[in-house]
Design an enzyme around this catalytic site. Structure first.
Site, PDB file in Angstrom:
ATOM      1  N   SER A   1      -1.190  -3.899  10.218  1.00 52.20           N
ATOM      2  CA  SER A   1      -0.933  -4.850   9.148  1.00 52.20           C
ATOM      3  C   SER A   1       0.320  -5.681   9.442  1.00 52.20           C
ATOM      4  O   SER A   1       1.305  -5.151   9.951  1.00 52.20           O
ATOM      5  CB  SER A   1      -0.713  -4.093   7.842  1.00 52.20           C
ATOM      6  OG  SER A   1      -1.759  -3.189   7.653  1.00 52.20           O
TER       7      SER A   1
ATOM      8  N   LYS B   1      -9.755  -2.206   1.747  1.00 51.81           N
ATOM      9  CA  LYS B   1      -9.391  -1.074   2.612  1.00 51.81           C
ATOM     10  C   LYS B   1     -10.154   0.197   2.208  1.00 51.81           C
ATOM     11  O   LYS B   1     -10.594   0.964   3.058  1.00 51.81           O
ATOM     12  CB  LYS B   1      -7.895  -0.798   2.520  1.00 51.81           C
ATOM     13  CG  LYS B   1      -7.022  -1.985   2.826  1.00 51.81           C
ATOM     14  CD  LYS B   1      -7.228  -2.491   4.212  1.00 51.81           C
ATOM     15  CE  LYS B   1      -6.215  -3.567   4.555  1.00 51.81           C
ATOM     16  NZ  LYS B   1      -6.408  -4.092   5.890  1.00 51.81           N
TER      17      LYS B   1
ATOM     18  N   ARG C   1       0.849  -1.189   0.000  1.00 48.85           N
ATOM     19  CA  ARG C   1       0.000   0.000   0.000  1.00 48.85           C
ATOM     20  C   ARG C   1       0.887   1.244   0.000  1.00 48.85           C
ATOM     21  O   ARG C   1       1.946   1.259   0.612  1.00 48.85           O
ATOM     22  CB  ARG C   1      -0.908   0.026   1.228  1.00 48.85           C
ATOM     23  CG  ARG C   1      -2.092  -0.911   1.111  1.00 48.85           C
ATOM     24  CD  ARG C   1      -3.011  -0.814   2.309  1.00 48.85           C
ATOM     25  NE  ARG C   1      -2.396  -1.348   3.508  1.00 48.85           N
ATOM     26  CZ  ARG C   1      -1.818  -0.652   4.470  1.00 48.85           C
ATOM     27  NH1 ARG C   1      -1.798   0.668   4.404  1.00 48.85           N
ATOM     28  NH2 ARG C   1      -1.279  -1.233   5.505  1.00 48.85           N
TER      29      ARG C   1
ATOM     30  N   ASP D   1      -9.537  -9.631   8.808  1.00 52.79           N
ATOM     31  CA  ASP D   1      -9.016  -8.284   8.505  1.00 52.79           C
ATOM     32  C   ASP D   1      -9.993  -7.149   8.834  1.00 52.79           C
ATOM     33  O   ASP D   1      -9.567  -6.114   9.312  1.00 52.79           O
ATOM     34  CB  ASP D   1      -8.633  -8.214   7.020  1.00 52.79           C
ATOM     35  CG  ASP D   1      -7.728  -7.032   6.701  1.00 52.79           C
ATOM     36  OD1 ASP D   1      -6.835  -6.722   7.519  1.00 52.79           O
ATOM     37  OD2 ASP D   1      -7.904  -6.414   5.633  1.00 52.79           O
TER      38      ASP D   1
ATOM     39  N   HIS E   1     -10.471  -2.410  11.608  1.00 56.63           N
ATOM     40  CA  HIS E   1      -9.408  -3.270  11.081  1.00 56.63           C
ATOM     41  C   HIS E   1      -9.220  -4.425  12.067  1.00 56.63           C
ATOM     42  O   HIS E   1      -8.237  -4.486  12.798  1.00 56.63           O
ATOM     43  CB  HIS E   1      -8.131  -2.428  10.973  1.00 56.63           C
ATOM     44  CG  HIS E   1      -7.036  -3.052  10.176  1.00 56.63           C
ATOM     45  ND1 HIS E   1      -5.720  -2.675  10.327  1.00 56.63           N
ATOM     46  CD2 HIS E   1      -7.044  -4.014   9.228  1.00 56.63           C
ATOM     47  CE1 HIS E   1      -4.972  -3.380   9.492  1.00 56.63           C
ATOM     48  NE2 HIS E   1      -5.742  -4.194   8.830  1.00 56.63           N
TER      49      HIS E   1
ATOM     50  N   CYS F   1       0.965  -8.030  11.604  1.00 56.29           N
ATOM     51  CA  CYS F   1       1.313  -8.293  13.013  1.00 56.29           C
ATOM     52  C   CYS F   1       0.707  -9.611  13.488  1.00 56.29           C
ATOM     53  O   CYS F   1       0.651  -9.873  14.690  1.00 56.29           O
ATOM     54  CB  CYS F   1       0.834  -7.160  13.917  1.00 56.29           C
ATOM     55  SG  CYS F   1       1.848  -5.691  13.800  1.00 56.29           S
TER      56      CYS F   1
ATOM     57  N   TYR G   1      -1.719  -3.333  -6.733  1.00 55.73           N
ATOM     58  CA  TYR G   1      -1.519  -3.988  -5.428  1.00 55.73           C
ATOM     59  C   TYR G   1      -2.845  -4.063  -4.644  1.00 55.73           C
ATOM     60  O   TYR G   1      -3.599  -3.085  -4.593  1.00 55.73           O
ATOM     61  CB  TYR G   1      -0.462  -3.235  -4.589  1.00 55.73           C
ATOM     62  CG  TYR G   1      -0.394  -3.833  -3.208  1.00 55.73           C
ATOM     63  CD1 TYR G   1       0.190  -5.076  -3.016  1.00 55.73           C
ATOM     64  CD2 TYR G   1      -1.008  -3.217  -2.122  1.00 55.73           C
ATOM     65  CE1 TYR G   1       0.182  -5.690  -1.780  1.00 55.73           C
ATOM     66  CE2 TYR G   1      -1.021  -3.822  -0.869  1.00 55.73           C
ATOM     67  CZ  TYR G   1      -0.420  -5.057  -0.713  1.00 55.73           C
ATOM     68  OH  TYR G   1      -0.447  -5.672   0.509  1.00 55.73           O
TER      69      TYR G   1
ATOM     70  N   ARG H   1       1.873 -12.249  -1.084  1.00 55.50           N
ATOM     71  CA  ARG H   1       0.545 -12.538  -0.526  1.00 55.50           C
ATOM     72  C   ARG H   1      -0.091 -13.758  -1.160  1.00 55.50           C
ATOM     73  O   ARG H   1       0.267 -14.165  -2.270  1.00 55.50           O
ATOM     74  CB  ARG H   1      -0.381 -11.331  -0.805  1.00 55.50           C
ATOM     75  CG  ARG H   1       0.083 -10.020  -0.187  1.00 55.50           C
ATOM     76  CD  ARG H   1      -0.411  -9.901   1.201  1.00 55.50           C
ATOM     77  NE  ARG H   1      -0.008  -8.681   1.886  1.00 55.50           N
ATOM     78  CZ  ARG H   1      -0.729  -8.110   2.845  1.00 55.50           C
ATOM     79  NH1 ARG H   1      -1.868  -8.617   3.212  1.00 55.50           N
ATOM     80  NH2 ARG H   1      -0.276  -7.042   3.464  1.00 55.50           N
TER      81      ARG H   1
HETATM   82  C1  OXD Z   1      -3.133  -4.677   5.218  1.00 51.10           C
HETATM   83  C2  OXD Z   1      -3.827  -5.819   4.595  1.00 51.10           C
HETATM   84  O1  OXD Z   1      -2.219  -4.112   4.608  1.00 51.10           O
HETATM   85  O2  OXD Z   1      -4.708  -6.395   5.259  1.00 51.10           O
HETATM   86  O3  OXD Z   1      -3.514  -4.327   6.343  1.00 51.10           O
HETATM   87  O4  OXD Z   1      -3.546  -6.163   3.430  1.00 51.10           O
HETATM   88 MN    MN Z   2      -5.181  -5.386   7.080  1.00 46.78          MN
END
Ligand code: OXD
Ligand code: MN
Length: 591
Positions: free
Chosen positions: A252, A210, A73, A277, A230, A254, A201, A374
């Site tokens: 993100s 998002k 991002r 998410d 989130h 974590c 992306y 990913r």
């Molecule tokens: C992020 C995702 O970047 O969930 O938080 O992809």
């Molecule tokens: Mn996320």
């Protein structure tokens, strides 16, 4: 007579000049037809869009490689275009809507020439849910069309649902020429519109995620009295068979996805997955909070995912089913044609292509898979999927947990004294940055509620909204904080993490469900006494455990001055309750 939807699509086509317009029906046949086209005809970055992987070991799986500058991002290119800058707040980039649209129109003129415009009708949330939203995204790359089909509820019935209404969420997406100087992700919250150009992306291009389900939905939540967060949503089943639903927010990369489908190390405990998410949270008639996951897929970080760290994700990826599975920017084992990433089970294969498709040579210390590579996979393949996943009403949330990545300071787990105290703690959250966004990794940044990159309006108003939601709930959830990442003096993680995190969740649900689970009062909240955390079978000394659970007031002086600086940027808009809690904390720490 054309509908508002048809007219809107025509208008965008007039601007972007695609060779063809293709309305997706969301069928399985269509998905594999588009993938086939992405293998044989469609080009992106002078390369094919998809590469077929070994279907024996990774059923229905395909690899996609993105442009090398387009791997995360881009928060500095992400804008929220409210009528005034104050409404966007210091937490967002802002541009005047007219100026933003002029800029985007200029960049979009003819940008789909030679390409197909895919029209994607999709739903965020279960179609029977009063909280769900009908959406349309336009895109010029099949990778995004297929990803959206995995991540959302997509199908032509959504077009019938929209009918002649003007009320649908609009997303315009083109990869443009991938030039980062001509890359923008712009949000127009009052128009329910996202316009994204120059990036393929996930977080920049899958506009239901998002962009809509957090940035725009958080704004709708403020107007309509609910929360877009989130957060993962999970049910924890105890040995007695009771299921407690909780929501967990973390920045993100974590470990939210690992936690969402954790395989318990404690006998009798099971985790049921509803989302990894995003949570949309409403106040139910009984005064409790109810959460739904608006998505239907996982877009997770591959490196580090293994049978040891997340066996249920490996099972999900290998399950196969009705949906294809995509890998983006992983490495490729050329002997077996399987995806590969650092931290995968087994030994490193002899012959690898790196994430850019070049022969991999590890002598320079480079990684073969991009750190933010990913997978995109349907939640329906998850072996721990909760039977409540499709419940349009959602599940009642008994606890909210916030987590961050802090090497020092924050104990393994603590409980806030009250809702207001919990909101204050979440508002001052800090976490060390990861590879999920394009910025320096490992630096501490304030990330309130793990929503800093995703809150679509001024966070001072967001904190007030959180305080108000708590006041409106007859029975608000308790608010907890976790930190799996505290290190010892040599920089090693003290807590083993992953499946052992169930031990922390056990303490949390015992604090909720039985009034007699003890806790120690510290200046920042309640922590477990070291004997109250189930650590049998773990190789952790009493000293380490005490370090993990302790709060050392001497470490807090600089923290408080950083927090103060962070809050001051919101000026008079910051709710007084937050400053009151700040002062109380200072007093309790005797600073
Ligand atoms: C992020 C995702 O970047 O969930 O938080 O992809
Ligand atoms: Mn996320």
């Amino acid at each position: 007579m054309s509908t508002p939807l048809e007219r809107w699509v025509e208008e965008q086509a007039d601007l972007m000049k695609p060779d063809n317009i293709y309305w997706c029906d969301g069928s399985e046949e269509e998905a594999y037809r588009l993938i086939e086209k992405g293998i044989t005809h469609e080009k992106i970055n002078n390369d094919q869009v998809f590469f077929e992987l070994n279907h024996k070991n990774w059923p229905n799986s395909y690899l996609h490689r993105s442009h090398p500058t387009d791997v995360a991002r881009t928060e500095h290119l992400t804008y929220v275009c409210h009528p005034d800058k104050e409404t966007a707040g210091p937490n967002n980039n802002w541009m005047d809507s007219k100026e933003a649209k002029e800029k985007l129109s200029k960049l979009s003129k003819g940008c789909m020439k030679g390409r197909t415009m895919y029209v994607l009708p999709y739903m965020m949330g279960h179609p029977d849910s009063p909280y769900s939203k009908a959406c349309i995204q336009l895109t010029d790359v099949s990778y995004v069309a297929i990803s959206m089909r995995i991540m959302t509820r997509m199908g032509k019935h959504i077009i019938d649902k929209i009918g002649s209404s003007e009320d649908f969420v609009k997303g315009i997406h083109s990869v443009g020429d991938f030039n980062p100087d001509r890359r923008f992700i712009m949000h127009f919250p009052d128009e329910h519109l996202v316009w994204s150009i120059g990036s393929g992306y996930g977080g920049n291009a899958l506009l239901g995620k998002k962009c809509f389900s957090l940035r725009i939905a958080s704004w709708l939540g403020l107007k309509e009295g609910w929360l877009a967060e989130h957060m993962i949503i999970v049910g924890i089943e105890s040995p007695e068979g009771d299921i407690t639903y909780i929501a967990v927010a973390m920045p993100s990369a974590c470990g939210k996805t690992n936690l969402a489908m954790l395989e318990s190390s404690l006998p009798g405990y099971r985790m049921w997955t509803l989302g990894d998410d995003i949570a949309w949270i409403n106040i139910g008639e009984d005064g409790r909070l109810y959460a739904i996951n608006p998505e239907r897929g996982f877009f997770g970080v591959a490196p580090g995912t293994s049978m040891k760290t997340n066996p249920n994700m490996i099972r999900t990826l290998k399950a196969g089913g009705f949906f294809p599975t995509l890998f983006t920017n992983t490495a490729l084992d050329t002997d077996t044609n399987e995806p590969w990433w650092e931290g995968m089970d087994g030994v490193q294969p002899n012959s690898l292509l790196d994430w850019q498709g070049k022969r991999f040579d590890s002598s320079g210390g480079e990684k073969a898979a991009h750190p933010n590579s990913r997978f995109t996979v349907s939640i329906t393949q998850c072996p721990t999927l909760s039977k409540e996943f499709d419940n349009p009403k959602g599940v009642p949330i008994s606890a909210i947990i916030f987590g961050g990545r802090r090497a020092k300071l924050t104990p393994l787990v603590y409980e806030s004294f009250s809702w207001q105290h919990g909101v204050f703690n979440a508002a001052r959250m800090g976490s060390e940055t990861t590879a999920a966004a394009a910025h320096a990794v490992g630096q501490l940044r304030r990330d309130p509620m793990a929503m800093l990159p995703f809150c679509g309006y001024n966070m001072a108003d967001y904190f007030r909204h959180w305080l108000n939601v708590g006041k409106r709930c007859a029975n608000p959830p308790k608010i907890f904080f976790v930190n799996w990442f505290k290190t010892d003096d040599s920089g090693n993680f003290i807590w083993p993490g992953f499946r052992e995190n169930i031990r922390v969740l056990k303490w949390v649900i015992e604090r909720l469900n039985t009034n007699n689970m003890r806790a120690k009062e510290t200046p920042i909240g309640f922590t477990p006494d070291f004997q109250d955390l189930e650590v049998s079978g773990l190789n952790i000394s009493k000293e380490d455990l005490m370090k993990l659970l302790s709060v050392d007031p001497s470490e807090w002086t600089s923290e408080l001055s950083e927090v103060k600086k962070f809050f001051e940027q919101f000026g008079r808009r910051l709710p007084m309750e937050i400053w009151n809690e700040f002062e109380s904390l200072k007093k309790r720490l005797k600073i």
